[in-house]
Scaffold this active site. Structure first.
Site, PDB file in Angstrom:
ATOM      1  N   LYS A 112       0.936  -0.799   0.478  1.00 45.42           N
ATOM      2  CA  LYS A 112       0.096  -0.203   0.262  1.00 45.42           C
ATOM      3  C   LYS A 112       0.854   0.957   0.464  1.00 45.42           C
ATOM      4  CE  LYS A 112      -4.711  -1.382   0.991  1.00 45.42           C
ATOM      5  NZ  LYS A 112      -4.884  -2.236   2.359  1.00 45.42           N
ATOM      6  N   LYS A 195      -4.121 -10.686  -6.831  1.00 45.40           N
ATOM      7  CA  LYS A 195      -5.334 -10.845  -5.958  1.00 45.40           C
ATOM      8  C   LYS A 195      -6.467 -10.265  -6.469  1.00 45.40           C
ATOM      9  CE  LYS A 195      -4.712  -9.337  -2.056  1.00 45.40           C
ATOM     10  NZ  LYS A 195      -5.543  -8.474  -1.281  1.00 45.40           N
ATOM     11  N   LYS A 198     -10.553  -5.024  -3.812  1.00 48.47           N
ATOM     12  CA  LYS A 198     -11.808  -4.383  -3.533  1.00 48.47           C
ATOM     13  C   LYS A 198     -10.856  -2.806  -4.201  1.00 48.47           C
ATOM     14  CE  LYS A 198     -12.169  -4.220   0.862  1.00 48.47           C
ATOM     15  NZ  LYS A 198     -12.427  -4.506   2.880  1.00 48.47           N
TER      16      LYS A 198
END
Ligand code: TYM
Length: 328
Positions: A112, A195, A198
């Site tokens: 992130k 993956k 969201k």
């Protein structure tokens, strides 16, 4: 004491089929194993910038999704993390027992923060695993059902429990992550080496997508060269991902799924996957809408916060005493 089972989901974006298959779908089964605590990790959602209305809406949606997945509020405790202040208090204590080095090695933080300018990385994003560990230990949870990407955080919680108990005695309960054997990592339909997530909407199926969109996304999913419907993650990641989705939703093994499609073409296979996903989502979305319209989630969350607070405050007091805080 009966086993406690705990998990949380962040209301940061629209939930995906990955969240559904990885954890949500099976949570109702856990009630036969022990006392279940499931929550909306709304404090965690603040670790990256998020619009307040969007966060509120997502939190309500998530409560409805939990219930639509078949959770009986009389059997599980469903609550908002921010409604139980013990999470923040435990976090304040536990941040002293996890170290900068181990936090900076967390893959989720590295992924992130890699996309961000260092001056804009909040302390909360870095310290995320401290709050997550606090979530888990507050309920003396021994089982933590998660997808593959959260395993590292639960492992770190185990290190924390070892460290803390070594110093203060047998205070915290040791948790263990539990992942599905098949379906713990559903991959993106547009890039099956990544993956489904969201925060990366390309190649995702969202739980609120309409059925026509879901069908279209599956029919245009990236497949691999060759023509055989075979599970082979290395050479056929796209087909393997679709087989995983199919097997999990039909509750059959990968081998059984492969057998069904022996000699069939990719096109026929994708159509069968789309049929299964659409059938499941149609039922799920109907329940979600009924629950949302009835507003039943409001009372469920209020009751849940009360029950969760009782349990969490108990553990918090035990920890306060152990470290030398006066709990009068
Ligand atoms: P979150 O909100 O990112 O995801 C919720 C759950 O869904 C799983 N998951 C997947 N499973 C299979 N395939 C995928 N593509 C996929 N994507 C996500 C995640 O592994 C997760 O189990 N940090 C947590 C929330 C949390 C938590 C906790 C979980 C906060 N405190 C305490 C357990 C215990 C998170 O961000 O999950």
């Amino acid at each position: 004491m009966a086993e406690r089972i705990l998990t949380g989901i962040k209301p940061t974006g629209q939930l995906t089929l990955g969240n559904y298959i990885g954890v949500l779908k099976n949570l109702h089964k856990e009630t036969s194993r022990g006392e279940c605590f499931y929550f909306i990790a709304d404090l965690h959602a603040l670790t990256l910038p998020i619009d307040p209305d969007y966060l509120r809406g997502n939190s309500i949606d998530l409560a409805c999704f939990y219930l639509a997945a078949g959770l009986d509020p009389n059997k599980v405790t469903l609550f908002l993390q921010s409604a139980v202040s013990a999470h923040a208090e435990m976090n304040a204590i536990m941040q002293n027992y996890l170290y900068m080095g181990e936090l900076s090695r967390m893959t989720q933080f590295k992924d992130k923060s890699a996309k961000m300018n260092e001056s804009a990385i909040g302390l909360g994003l870095f310290a995320y695993p401290v709050l997550m560990a606090s979530d888990i230990i507050l309920y003396d949870a021994s089982i933590v059902p998660v997808g593959d990407d959260q395993k590292q955080h639960v492992e770190l919680t185990r290190d924390l429990v070892n460290r803390f108990n070594h110093r203060y005695g047998d205070i915290l309960t040791m948790p263990r992550p539990e992942m599905r054997k098949v379906g713990a990592r559903i991959m993106s339909l547009s890039d099956p080496t990544k993956k489904m997530s969201k925060s990366d909407p390309k190649g995702d199926i969202f739980l609120k997508d309409d059925l026509a969109t879901i069908r279209k996304k599956i029919m245009s999913a990236v497949t691999d060269s060759g023509s055989e419907v075979k599970y082979d993650v290395e050479n056929k990641p796209g087909i393997s991902n679709l087989l995983t989705i199919y097997a999990c939703l039909k509750e059959i093994s990968i081998e059984e799924a492969e057998k069904e499609f022996e000699g069939k073409r990719y096109g026929d296979f994708k159509k069968a996957v789309a049929d299964v996903v659409c059938a499941e989502m149609e039922m799920f979305q109907k329940k979600y809408q009924e629950i949302k319209d009835s507003k039943i989630y409001e009372q469920v969350l209020r009751d849940g916060a009360k029950r969760a607070s009782e349990v969490a405050n108990n553990t918090l007091n035990r920890v306060k005493k152990a470290v030398g805080l006066l709990a009068l």
